[in-house]
Design an enzyme around this catalytic site. Sequence first.
Site, PDB file in Angstrom:
ATOM      1  N   CYS A   4      -5.080   6.890  -3.616  1.00 51.31           N
ATOM      2  CA  CYS A   4      -4.244   5.433  -3.549  1.00 51.31           C
ATOM      3  C   CYS A   4      -3.103   5.758  -4.459  1.00 51.31           C
ATOM      4  O   CYS A   4      -2.892   5.921  -5.210  1.00 51.31           O
ATOM      5  CB  CYS A   4      -5.318   4.538  -4.582  1.00 51.31           C
ATOM      6  N   CYS A  20       0.866  -1.070   0.024  1.00 53.93           N
ATOM      7  CA  CYS A  20       0.100  -0.021   0.019  1.00 53.93           C
ATOM      8  C   CYS A  20       0.832   1.031   0.077  1.00 53.93           C
ATOM      9  O   CYS A  20       1.621   1.412   0.863  1.00 53.93           O
ATOM     10  CB  CYS A  20      -0.800   0.073   1.392  1.00 53.93           C
TER      11      CYS A  20
END
Length: 257
Positions: A207, A72
């Site tokens: 993101c 991530c």
Amino acid sequence: MAFYSPSTISKYFIYSGAGNRFLLGETLPEVEDVRFLCQETRVDGFLYLKPSSCADAQLIIFNSDGSRPTMCGNGLRCAIAHLASQKGKSDISVSTDSGLYSGYFYSWDRVLVDMTLADWRASVHRLESRPDPLPKEVVCIHTGVPHAVVILPEISTLDLSILGPFLRYHQTFSPDGVNVNFVQILGHCQLRVRTYERGVEGETAACGTGALASALVVSNSYGWKESIQIHTWGGELMTVSQNRGRVYLQGSVTRDL
């Protein structure tokens, strides 16, 4: 499931990486507790830091549904900012399920991580049947986790509650599925990106790996060599830059007090 009072939850840190929100802690809850904590604090994921023999820390990442992605980007940047503030240094290395990463804390407005991979695994996939306005082909690229990238003339009016799941669960990307990025080119080296995240099962304000995937696909298509600015759906700005074969992701990090 353990009982979590407000005072217990307050022992965790809440970080935001360019609008991507995470709970960060140094104790590992059960999976069902991760889901509960993410729901209670309205975050996109849980970041667990533990000691590492080869880095400043090992980072284990959980999505808000309790699943474990290998990477991530914004979560990694939040971990770098946290470790920099705890250890009193700017150079930070972090071990993850996707490998060893290095980052640098310049300021809370600029936290950078080297996201370079040996193989981005880029591939083109044809969609035989699809809802409008999806194109006939989408590009899939692996930036630590798999991302589909869809370039469209305009993305602000898209209904991601329909288009996101269509691609996220499409048989082309089975069995694991993909994260889905909808990209609008605003100008030279300027992109707007909206991302439907796997494991969150919804759109997030930003993101990191999605911004990286979008920048790599578009820069390859248009031959861009300069740094690319990503305008996130949450209104924050991220930058993807390349230098001597290395690829860097940077943006702001904030911590709730």
